[in-house]
Design a protein around this motif. Structure first.
Motif, mmCIF file in Angstrom:
data_model
loop_
_atom_site.group_PDB
_atom_site.id
_atom_site.type_symbol
_atom_site.label_atom_id
_atom_site.label_comp_id
_atom_site.label_asym_id
_atom_site.label_seq_id
_atom_site.Cartn_x
_atom_site.Cartn_y
_atom_site.Cartn_z
ATOM 1 N N GLU A 1 44.159 72.836 33.537
ATOM 2 C CA GLU A 1 44.730 73.070 34.856
ATOM 3 C C GLU A 1 43.735 73.834 35.721
ATOM 4 O O GLU A 1 42.860 74.525 35.217
ATOM 5 N N TRP B 1 49.074 56.008 38.270
ATOM 6 C CA TRP B 1 49.263 57.243 37.504
ATOM 7 C C TRP B 1 50.639 57.844 37.770
ATOM 8 O O TRP B 1 50.793 59.020 38.066
ATOM 9 N N VAL C 1 43.966 68.856 28.450
ATOM 10 C CA VAL C 1 44.429 68.973 29.829
ATOM 11 C C VAL C 1 44.034 70.354 30.343
ATOM 12 O O VAL C 1 44.431 71.368 29.769
ATOM 13 N N TRP D 1 43.099 68.993 38.766
ATOM 14 C CA TRP D 1 43.551 68.838 37.393
ATOM 15 C C TRP D 1 42.547 67.964 36.662
ATOM 16 O O TRP D 1 41.981 67.033 37.241
ATOM 17 N N LYS D 2 42.339 68.259 35.383
ATOM 18 C CA LYS D 2 41.285 67.571 34.632
ATOM 19 C C LYS D 2 41.787 67.153 33.247
ATOM 20 O O LYS D 2 42.584 67.861 32.631
ATOM 21 N N ILE D 3 41.290 66.021 32.815
ATOM 22 C CA ILE D 3 41.404 65.637 31.408
ATOM 23 C C ILE D 3 39.998 65.746 30.825
ATOM 24 O O ILE D 3 39.132 64.906 31.081
ATOM 25 N N CYS E 1 41.984 64.444 38.838
ATOM 26 C CA CYS E 1 43.150 63.870 39.500
ATOM 27 C C CYS E 1 43.823 64.939 40.346
ATOM 28 O O CYS E 1 43.440 66.118 40.317
ATOM 29 N N ALA F 1 47.708 63.816 35.694
ATOM 30 C CA ALA F 1 46.921 64.182 34.516
ATOM 31 C C ALA F 1 47.617 63.723 33.231
ATOM 32 O O ALA F 1 46.978 63.189 32.313
ATOM 33 N N LYS F 2 48.940 63.906 33.178
ATOM 34 C CA LYS F 2 49.679 63.497 31.983
ATOM 35 C C LYS F 2 49.694 61.974 31.843
ATOM 36 O O LYS F 2 49.674 61.444 30.729
ATOM 37 N N THR G 1 50.559 67.397 25.117
ATOM 38 C CA THR G 1 50.425 67.433 26.573
ATOM 39 C C THR G 1 50.409 68.862 27.073
ATOM 40 O O THR G 1 50.292 69.087 28.245
ATOM 41 N N GLU H 1 49.472 67.543 38.120
ATOM 42 C CA GLU H 1 49.753 67.615 36.692
ATOM 43 C C GLU H 1 50.380 66.314 36.197
ATOM 44 O O GLU H 1 50.071 65.846 35.094
ATOM 45 N N LEU I 1 46.342 61.045 30.512
ATOM 46 C CA LEU I 1 46.307 61.457 29.110
ATOM 47 C C LEU I 1 46.965 60.408 28.222
ATOM 48 O O LEU I 1 46.436 60.054 27.155
#
Length: 524
Positions: A432, A490, A430, A406-408, A446, A452-453, A524, A449, A456
């Motif tokens: 996926e 996180w 975000v 998962w990426k920001i 990360c 990731a949030k 989000t 999900e 964020l």
């Protein structure tokens, strides 16, 4: 401080410099008002270190502008000297001749600026002409020197300034921007050649060229203003005062050694810093702002620092410039940073990629607009618009192990030209798995999900973006700019209130953050 005298010998007023246009952002003409601020700072420092003496009443002091453009510094210096020496040299013509032939010297950066500078200084482009206010010269150039010199090519670049040979190895009909002041290994010998004597200058002052087109390779420009500063320091003048971009304080390719020397030497007596370029130079604007400094060879101690944050002048404070590896422009933020650093938490840059994380430049277009079976998503920007394409997993050459994270995604650059309050960073995305991105983005990686949030929410806080802003002085937002941002757990949604409480910020510190950083609304 003496009042400025009008330069009105023979009834002439050569001042056209308040309305002259700049040639380009790397050759910025200095407004007379700004030049006078620098000269006031110089005069105050001279008086403070010479028992109150007036520098403008000293007929032995020699001044050099080694990159004169409009001639504004030379002219304003001359104006002040003519007024200040009125008692010691009562005859006006004798006084003018002494100042112009013995005290004021310049090196023009182009043939055009040499003519402009002589017109500003001598009221004639011919120093020995019939309309010149000086009677003591036997050459056209007087003490404003310019001759075309050539770059010293080593393969594809100039050994002195890094100019690309492909662009600047050109005929005499075009300017080649080989600046005499920095194209030499022995600047003292060079000045002896130019002015015909073993010259020792007391003050070196001016506004150097800022960058060299294509000097960083490809279409990128490279900074060269630091080369002029370093060369000026080699002259062993008592004072050096220059206008330079502020970006050297925190970044810049090849600036690390220069920054270390300048910040840790203790010789910068005054530093006046403008976060917004147009505050100091109306009509001129580029990212990072501009500043002028006064370097005193005989001074060692804290610097008197004045910050113009946007249009607002902050109180002058004494600062130790070398407290960190970069300089933090606002002293209020120093207390906040100290509280964060004292906890010894790992940096969020540990989970942030660097530039071109998948070895694809921002303009990479080797993907499809429609997906095929087994494709992965690629995030990119096209003329400022964010888009998604598709490509095969096998075509990724770098960081393959992060495809399924998962990426920001965060923009690699975001510019605001010194706006206050500031956003600092562009809005994130975000992404996926499986996904990659072009060099338009960096990303935090990360494991889920939910994480990731959480990241964020942290990214969107003013606290997070303030800490980035301390190292981000231009539009670039690469990995080093995030190094002072600590990691969190996180497993929750982060808010500014929770962060203010965790780090024990005072009401004044909270108010400061709320004032200088804008809210960021993200989905989000």
């Amino acid at each position: 401080m003496i009042e400025q005298a009008g330069f009105t010998l023979r009834g002439r007023n050569p001042d056209v410099l308040t309305c002259i246009a700049n040639l380009s952002n790397d050759e910025v003409f200095t407004p007379p008002e700004f030049a006078n601020r620098m000269l006031d700072t110089l005069a105050d420092a001279w008086a403070a270190s010479n028992n109150g003496a007036n520098i403008w009443a000293d007929k032995t002091v020699k001044f050099l502008d080694p990159f004169t453009k409009s001639g504004v510094f030379l002219r304003q210096i001359t104006t002040r000297l003519i007024a200040g020496l009125s008692e010691e040299i009562p005859d006006l013509q004798s006084r003018v001749d002494h100042v112009l032939t013995q005290q004021v010297f310049g090196i023009a950066i182009t043939r055009l600026t040499s003519l402009l500078a002589r017109r500003s200084l001598y009221c004639s482009k011919h120093a020995n002409g019939e309309h010149s206010v000086a009677a003591g010269f036997d050459t056209d150039s007087g003490n404003v020197w310019f001759e075309r010199i050539e770059h010293s090519w080593q393969d594809a670049k100039c050994e002195f300034c890094g100019a690309p040979r492909a662009l600047f190895d050109r005929g005499p009909e075009l300017e080649n921007h080989a600046y005499a002041f920095i194209h030499t290994h022995n600047i003292k010998a060079r000045l002896g050649e130019l002015f015909g004597a073993d010259m020792q200058f007391d003050v070196v002052i001016g506004n150097p060229p800022y960058q060299m087109t294509g000097g960083a390779g490809g279409s990128s420009d490279s900074s060269i203003y630091h080369l002029f500063v370093e060369q000026a320091l080699n002259l062993d003048a008592r004072f050096v005062s220059m206008v330079i971009p502020s970006r050297w304080l925190a970044g810049g390719r090849g600036m690390d050694d220069f920054r270390t020397k300048m910040l840790n030497g203790g010789h910068i007596r005054h530093l006046v810093d403008y976060t917004k370029m147009s505050t100091a130079f109306p009509g001129v604007d580029f990212e990072g702002g501009v500043q002028y400094f006064l370097y005193d060879q005989k001074y060692e101690g804290p610097c008197e620092y004045t910050l113009f944050q946007g249009e607002t002048q902050m109180p002058t404070v004494k600062r130790e410039l070398g407290a960190y590896d970069i300089f933090i422009r606002d002293h209020v933020a120093v207390g906040i940073l100290d509280k964060v650093i004292s906890r010894g938490e790992p940096s969020i840059s540990d989970i942030l990629t660097n530039r071109e994380p998948f070895k694809m430049e921002s303009n990479f277009r080797g993907f499809r607009k429609e997906p095929k079976a087994g494709d992965i998503s690629i995030y990119y920007t096209d003329k400022g618009t964010r888009s998604v394409g598709y490509m095969t997993r096998e075509s990724i050459e770098k960081n393959n192990h992060l495809i399924d994270s998962w990426k920001i995604l965060v923009p690699k650059a975001y510019g605001e030209r010194g706006a206050i309050p500031a956003m600092v960073l562009g809005k994130p995305i975000v992404a996926e798995p499986p996904s990659v991105c072009t060099g338009s983005y960096l990303f935090f990686f990360c494991g889920s999900e939910a994480e990731a949030k959480s990241i964020l929410s942290y990214y969107s806080t003013k606290f997070f973006r303030l800490l980035v802003s301390l190292r981000k002085i231009t539009q670039d937002a690469f990995r080093p700019m995030y190094s002072w941002v600590p990691q969190q757990s996180w497993d929750c949604e982060w808010t500014d209130g929770a962060l203010y409480e965790k780090y024990g910020l005072t009401e004044a510190e909270i108010e400061y953050i709320e004032t200088v950083i804008r809210p960021m609304e993200i989905g989000t």
